[in-house]
Design a protein around this motif. Structure first.
Motif, PDB file in Angstrom:
ATOM      1  N   GLU A  98     -10.893   3.243   4.670  1.00 51.80           N
ATOM      2  CA  GLU A  98     -11.355   3.962   3.471  1.00 51.80           C
ATOM      3  C   GLU A  98     -10.256   4.003   2.413  1.00 51.80           C
ATOM      4  OE1 GLU A  98     -13.071   7.976   3.820  1.00 51.80           O
ATOM      5  OE2 GLU A  98     -13.690   7.438   5.857  1.00 51.80           O
ATOM      6  N   LEU A  99      -8.999   4.058   2.885  1.00 51.64           N
ATOM      7  CA  LEU A  99      -7.849   4.134   1.972  1.00 51.64           C
ATOM      8  C   LEU A  99      -7.313   2.738   1.621  1.00 51.64           C
ATOM      9  CD1 LEU A  99      -6.182   7.188   3.689  1.00 51.64           C
ATOM     10  CD2 LEU A  99      -6.926   7.108   1.296  1.00 51.64           C
ATOM     11  N   ILE A 146       0.369   8.325   2.615  1.00 54.62           N
ATOM     12  CA  ILE A 146      -0.788   8.602   3.479  1.00 54.62           C
ATOM     13  C   ILE A 146      -0.202   9.233   4.736  1.00 54.62           C
ATOM     14  CG2 ILE A 146      -2.590   7.547   4.902  1.00 54.62           C
ATOM     15  CD1 ILE A 146      -2.633   5.273   2.697  1.00 54.62           C
ATOM     16  N   VAL A 147      -0.528  10.503   4.944  1.00 47.98           N
ATOM     17  CA  VAL A 147       0.087  11.256   6.037  1.00 47.98           C
ATOM     18  C   VAL A 147      -0.942  11.504   7.142  1.00 47.98           C
ATOM     19  CG1 VAL A 147       1.308  13.368   6.684  1.00 47.98           C
ATOM     20  CG2 VAL A 147       1.684  12.362   4.422  1.00 47.98           C
ATOM     21  N   HIS A 193       0.869  -1.178   0.000  1.00 51.60           N
ATOM     22  CA  HIS A 193       0.000   0.000   0.000  1.00 51.60           C
ATOM     23  C   HIS A 193       0.901   1.221   0.000  1.00 51.60           C
ATOM     24  CE1 HIS A 193       0.982   0.477   4.243  1.00 51.60           C
ATOM     25  NE2 HIS A 193       0.598  -0.754   4.467  1.00 51.60           N
ATOM     26  N   ALA A 194       0.288   2.369  -0.130  1.00 53.40           N
ATOM     27  CA  ALA A 194       1.058   3.615  -0.118  1.00 53.40           C
ATOM     28  C   ALA A 194       1.819   3.710   1.198  1.00 53.40           C
ATOM     29  CB  ALA A 194       0.108   4.795  -0.260  1.00 53.40           C
ATOM     30  N   CYS A 196      -8.508   4.270  12.364  1.00 47.38           N
ATOM     31  CA  CYS A 196      -8.697   2.952  11.725  1.00 47.38           C
ATOM     32  C   CYS A 196      -9.782   3.022  10.649  1.00 47.38           C
ATOM     33  CB  CYS A 196      -9.046   1.895  12.767  1.00 47.38           C
ATOM     34  SG  CYS A 196      -7.653   1.494  13.849  1.00 47.38           S
ATOM     35  N   ASN A 197     -10.876   3.734  10.947  1.00 47.79           N
ATOM     36  CA  ASN A 197     -11.961   3.881   9.963  1.00 47.79           C
ATOM     37  C   ASN A 197     -11.459   4.560   8.685  1.00 47.79           C
ATOM     38  OD1 ASN A 197     -13.763   2.739  11.766  1.00 47.79           O
ATOM     39  ND2 ASN A 197     -14.553   4.693  12.508  1.00 47.79           N
TER      40      ASN A 197
END
Length: 197
Positions: free
Chosen positions: A191-192, A66-67, A3-4, A186-187
């Motif tokens: 989503e990502l 993802i920051v 993943h990113a 976490c939610n």
């Protein structure tokens, strides 16, 4: 599954400990931003802006990552415009705890997750509150001496001896009090398409 890359825009050890619970690989990069208020009238607004800016600064440098940015502002009941900062000295910590004694202290904890390349941005504020016991000066001084909460807004560490100062803790997610609302994080990560657990 790849993943990113994930970046925690923070140098906070507590936030790193919270991130480590997820077992994801990530790196920490401290965003050097000015954290002083800019005319905000409510703790929510200050926390939200700082979390957003922390994530944005790092996201602009690492557009595919993802920051995660987070910030917390404490305030006493009825005074959301008077921000309780980090005491930094023993004397200030004692004063803060004297002022918190027998009062409800609120924590506005903001979370901002951004990914520049995809245009993803989600920023929110969660709340938590604690009711302090009526504390004597001797109790306060002993506590500060033992726990050294000099870099904690409100002058306590709930994850250690700070728990002994409270009458009650009230909120949805205790990690909000610790500095980063993990249930919400976490939610957003799901989503990502980050796989959890």
């Amino acid at each position: 599954m790849s993943h990113a890359p994930i970046i925690l825009a923070s140098s906070s050890q507590t936030r790193q400990d919270l991130m480590n619970r997820l077992g994801l690989s990530y790196q920490c990069i401290s965003p050097e931003i000015d954290e002083s208020p800019q005319g905000e009238r409510h703790a929510d607004d200050l926390a939200r802006r700082l979390a957003f800016e922390k994530a944005k600064v790092i996201s602009e440098q690492y557009p595919d990552a993802i920051v995660i940015g987070s910030d917390q502002v404490a305030w006493r009941e009825g005074a959301p415009d008077i921000f309780i900062g980090k005491p930094l000295t023993t004397e200030n910590a004692v004063k803060q705890l004297q002022a918190n004694s027998d009062k409800i202290v609120y924590f506005s904890t903001a979370l901002s997750v951004q990914q520049q390349s995809s245009g993803f941005e989600h920023t929110l504020v969660e709340h938590y509150k604690v009711k302090f016991l009526k504390l004597s000066l001797a109790e306060i001084e002993r506590y500060v001496e033992r726990d050294q909460p000099l870099h904690c807004a409100g002058s306590f560490k709930c994850e250690s001896l700070g728990i002994s100062l409270f009458e009650q803790m009230i909120g949805q997610d205790q990690t909000t009090l610790m500095g980063m609302p993990m249930i919400q994080l976490c939610n957003i990560l799901r989503e990502l398409n980050i796989v959890l657990p």
